[in-house]
Structures are given as C-alpha cells and as structure tokens.
Design a protein around this motif. Sequence first.
Motif, PDB file in Angstrom:
ATOM      1  N   SER A  44       0.533  -1.404   0.089  1.00 18.93           N
ATOM      2  CA  SER A  44      -0.346   0.189  -0.282  1.00 18.93           C
ATOM      3  C   SER A  44       0.564   1.089   0.252  1.00 18.93           C
ATOM      4  CB  SER A  44      -0.808  -0.159   1.372  1.00 18.93           C
ATOM      5  OG  SER A  44      -1.522   1.119   1.547  1.00 18.93           O
ATOM      6  N   LEU A  45       0.328   2.276  -0.556  1.00 22.54           N
ATOM      7  CA  LEU A  45       1.227   3.527  -0.748  1.00 22.54           C
ATOM      8  C   LEU A  45       0.237   4.245   0.526  1.00 22.54           C
ATOM      9  CD1 LEU A  45       1.114   4.820  -4.317  1.00 22.54           C
ATOM     10  CD2 LEU A  45       2.916   3.821  -2.788  1.00 22.54           C
ATOM     11  N   MET A  46       1.289   4.760   1.335  1.00 23.02           N
ATOM     12  CA  MET A  46       0.414   5.351   2.139  1.00 23.02           C
ATOM     13  C   MET A  46       1.264   6.667   2.901  1.00 23.02           C
ATOM     14  SD  MET A  46      -1.117   5.511   5.820  1.00 23.02           S
ATOM     15  CE  MET A  46      -1.428   2.654   6.366  1.00 23.02           C
ATOM     16  N   TYR A  47      -0.249   7.787   2.682  1.00 23.09           N
ATOM     17  CA  TYR A  47       0.391   9.523   2.400  1.00 23.09           C
ATOM     18  C   TYR A  47      -0.059   9.844   4.281  1.00 23.09           C
ATOM     19  CZ  TYR A  47      -0.266   9.165  -2.497  1.00 23.09           C
ATOM     20  OH  TYR A  47      -0.012   8.426  -4.243  1.00 23.09           O
ATOM     21  N   THR A  48       1.137  10.012   5.352  1.00 19.61           N
ATOM     22  CA  THR A  48       1.276  10.414   6.401  1.00 19.61           C
ATOM     23  C   THR A  48       1.257  11.908   5.519  1.00 19.61           C
ATOM     24  OG1 THR A  48       3.443  10.876   6.363  1.00 19.61           O
ATOM     25  CG2 THR A  48       1.611   8.368   7.422  1.00 19.61           C
ATOM     26  N   GLU A  49       1.265  12.381   7.476  1.00 17.31           N
ATOM     27  CA  GLU A  49       0.814  13.784   7.527  1.00 17.31           C
ATOM     28  C   GLU A  49       2.533  14.343   6.217  1.00 17.31           C
ATOM     29  OE1 GLU A  49      -0.310  17.211   8.213  1.00 17.31           O
ATOM     30  OE2 GLU A  49      -1.170  15.367   8.743  1.00 17.31           O
ATOM     31  N   ARG A  50       3.593  13.870   6.511  1.00 19.31           N
ATOM     32  CA  ARG A  50       4.200  14.940   5.937  1.00 19.31           C
ATOM     33  C   ARG A  50       5.489  14.286   4.879  1.00 19.31           C
ATOM     34  NH1 ARG A  50       7.450  17.694  10.289  1.00 19.31           N
ATOM     35  NH2 ARG A  50       5.684  19.641  11.255  1.00 19.31           N
ATOM     36  N   LYS A  51       4.857  12.229   4.464  1.00 24.07           N
ATOM     37  CA  LYS A  51       6.325  11.361   3.951  1.00 24.07           C
ATOM     38  C   LYS A  51       4.357  10.609   3.294  1.00 24.07           C
ATOM     39  CE  LYS A  51       9.446  13.253   5.369  1.00 24.07           C
ATOM     40  NZ  LYS A  51      10.990  14.034   4.207  1.00 24.07           N
ATOM     41  N   LEU A  52       5.365  10.137   1.935  1.00 26.12           N
ATOM     42  CA  LEU A  52       4.539   9.021   1.795  1.00 26.12           C
ATOM     43  C   LEU A  52       5.563   7.468   1.614  1.00 26.12           C
ATOM     44  CD1 LEU A  52       2.849   7.719  -0.453  1.00 26.12           C
ATOM     45  CD2 LEU A  52       4.113   8.570  -2.529  1.00 26.12           C
ATOM     46  N   THR A  53       4.650   6.291   2.052  1.00 27.83           N
ATOM     47  CA  THR A  53       5.346   5.506   2.655  1.00 27.83           C
ATOM     48  C   THR A  53       5.080   3.988   1.887  1.00 27.83           C
ATOM     49  OG1 THR A  53       5.694   6.636   4.678  1.00 27.83           O
ATOM     50  CG2 THR A  53       6.546   4.020   4.751  1.00 27.83           C
ATOM     51  N   ILE A  54       5.496   3.625   1.533  1.00 26.26           N
ATOM     52  CA  ILE A  54       4.998   1.934   0.744  1.00 26.26           C
ATOM     53  C   ILE A  54       4.906   1.191   2.465  1.00 26.26           C
ATOM     54  CG2 ILE A  54       4.886   0.251  -0.613  1.00 26.26           C
ATOM     55  CD1 ILE A  54       7.385   2.643  -2.140  1.00 26.26           C
ATOM     56  N   LEU A  55       4.337   0.596   2.649  1.00 29.50           N
ATOM     57  CA  LEU A  55       4.120  -0.609   3.903  1.00 29.50           C
ATOM     58  C   LEU A  55       4.141  -1.552   2.955  1.00 29.50           C
ATOM     59  CD1 LEU A  55       1.084   0.195   4.994  1.00 29.50           C
ATOM     60  CD2 LEU A  55       2.931   1.155   5.903  1.00 29.50           C
ATOM     61  N   SER A  56       5.172  -2.420   3.496  1.00 29.91           N
ATOM     62  CA  SER A  56       5.420  -3.499   2.294  1.00 29.91           C
ATOM     63  C   SER A  56       6.059  -4.901   3.223  1.00 29.91           C
ATOM     64  CB  SER A  56       6.743  -3.104   1.950  1.00 29.91           C
ATOM     65  OG  SER A  56       6.992  -2.301   0.835  1.00 29.91           O
ATOM     66  N   TRP A  57       6.341  -5.595   2.705  1.00 26.95           N
ATOM     67  CA  TRP A  57       6.568  -7.265   3.360  1.00 26.95           C
ATOM     68  C   TRP A  57       7.945  -7.346   2.364  1.00 26.95           C
ATOM     69  CZ3 TRP A  57       5.875 -11.089   6.474  1.00 26.95           C
ATOM     70  CH2 TRP A  57       7.141 -12.086   6.405  1.00 26.95           C
ATOM     71  N   CYS A  58       8.881  -7.286   3.486  1.00 30.67           N
ATOM     72  CA  CYS A  58      10.246  -7.305   2.801  1.00 30.67           C
ATOM     73  C   CYS A  58      11.123  -8.432   2.926  1.00 30.67           C
ATOM     74  CB  CYS A  58      11.304  -6.082   4.062  1.00 30.67           C
ATOM     75  SG  CYS A  58      13.182  -6.683   3.554  1.00 30.67           S
ATOM     76  N   CYS A  59      11.266  -9.158   1.834  1.00 28.02           N
ATOM     77  CA  CYS A  59      12.184 -10.395   1.472  1.00 28.02           C
ATOM     78  C   CYS A  59      13.359 -11.168   2.592  1.00 28.02           C
ATOM     79  CB  CYS A  59      12.487 -10.640   0.136  1.00 28.02           C
ATOM     80  SG  CYS A  59      10.926 -10.326  -0.317  1.00 28.02           S
ATOM     81  N   LYS A  60      14.024  -9.973   2.198  1.00 26.04           N
ATOM     82  CA  LYS A  60      15.528  -9.936   3.487  1.00 26.04           C
ATOM     83  C   LYS A  60      15.727  -9.971   4.124  1.00 26.04           C
ATOM     84  CE  LYS A  60      20.001  -7.068   3.647  1.00 26.04           C
ATOM     85  NZ  LYS A  60      20.504  -6.018   3.377  1.00 26.04           N
ATOM     86  N   ARG A  61      14.332  -9.305   5.628  1.00 28.38           N
ATOM     87  CA  ARG A  61      13.944  -9.593   6.701  1.00 28.38           C
ATOM     88  C   ARG A  61      12.558 -10.177   6.935  1.00 28.38           C
ATOM     89  NH1 ARG A  61      18.508  -7.296   8.207  1.00 28.38           N
ATOM     90  NH2 ARG A  61      18.380  -4.680   7.752  1.00 28.38           N
TER      91      ARG A  61
END
Length: 231
Positions: free
Chosen positions: A171-188
């Motif tokens: 998902s693309l999460m538009y917060t108050e100041r930043k655009l963040t990608i909610l993700s599943w990290c394959c490395k972690r």
Amino acid sequence: MAKSERLLQLMQALRVLPSPVTAHRLAEEMDVSLRTIYRDIDSLRVAGARIEGERGFGYQLTEDYALPPQTLTRIEIEALALGLGEIKCIGDPMLADAAASVLAKVAATLPSEREQQLFHAISKIYRPQPRFTFAIDIAPIRTACWNEQAVKIDYQDHNNDVSTRVIYPLSLMYTERKLTILSWCCKREDFRMFRTDRILAVEITDISFRPKRVSLLNQYLAKLTARETED
C-alpha cells in the motif's frame, strides 16, 4: 415511504454493509419485512443493478447501475469536491490528472444545478506548495501494487547506509509529511515501511505475490493497530 425512495436506500445499504449481507440484516437496516426486501431486490435487478446472491446466502452488489451520480446530496458533492481538491495538491501528477478526470466525468452526469454546486463548492483546499515532493517516479510502484509484483529498491536509511531490498509493495500510505510504502521485506522476512524520499532506484521484478496483497496488508494493519494499543 415511497417505493422509489426505499429502493435508493436499499441500494445504499448494499453498498455500505459488509458483503454478503443477508436479507434479515437488510430488513433490520431498512425497518421493513423480509418479503419487502425480496421484492425490492427483484425490482433493482430488473432496473439494471447486478446483485449476486440468493435467499439464505446473502447478497452482494457487484455492478451499480440503479443509483447514478445525479442522486448525490449537496453535502456529498461538497465532500467529493474537497477530496478531489486535496488529491490535486498532493504533488503526484498521475493522481492530480486522475482527480481532474473524475471531476469532469462526475460533472457530466449531474443535472445543471448539481453541476454548478460541484464546480463552485464552498469547501476549498489551499496549499501554495505541493504536500509531498517525490525524488522518484511513483507510477511503477503503484503499478506493482496493482499487479502484485515484487519490486527491487535501493534504499538509504536514516544513517545514510544504502542497501538493496526486494519488497512486496502492499500500500502507498500518505501520512502527514511523508509518502511511505507499506511492504513485506523479503530480506527481513517481515513487514517494513519504506519512505519514498529515501528510495534511490526502483525496478519491477517478475516475482508475483498474487493473491497475497490484501491478506498481508490486513495483517500489517492489524499489527500496527496492536502496537498503537500497547503504546
């Protein structure tokens, strides 16, 4: 209550209640008998609404032709104009163009009075500067979300260390100041948030994670909610 008004309310109930919704739940919501619900669903189907399901299993509205946009109320028009105005100010050209297109399409279906209310809504958004600035093109990430394809990114963390990750963009999460990608990290092998302003490069891979996006996103959101409750 006139039948036409009741049918409009039934359509709205089918929209907002969790699907599939039983006839008993609809009757409770509408304060009418089961027999009336069955008759009204038949009437909506004849009118062109595609309602899947049957008695005893519940109903789901899949294609909505029976309640066109011209039935929007004045406050719904205000909400639509305000929401689209906010989208135009985000700073994402693709979303800004889409918002303008939606506005034009909705306006074309409205009667003259409602059309004027849409274009001259009293609720306005004023942002001299875009809410977000983008160091990279967001379009490939958005496409990867839609298509449920893994993405390889070069990411710079808060210590300025750069690493390459393969992620499932949920998902693309538009917060108050930043655009963040909610993700599943394959490395972690865990959920992670990646700020788009720290992404240096993006490459869509051939790795598919379909049909896991919705279930993974729901798990992540539940995890975030639990964390907030603990705090």
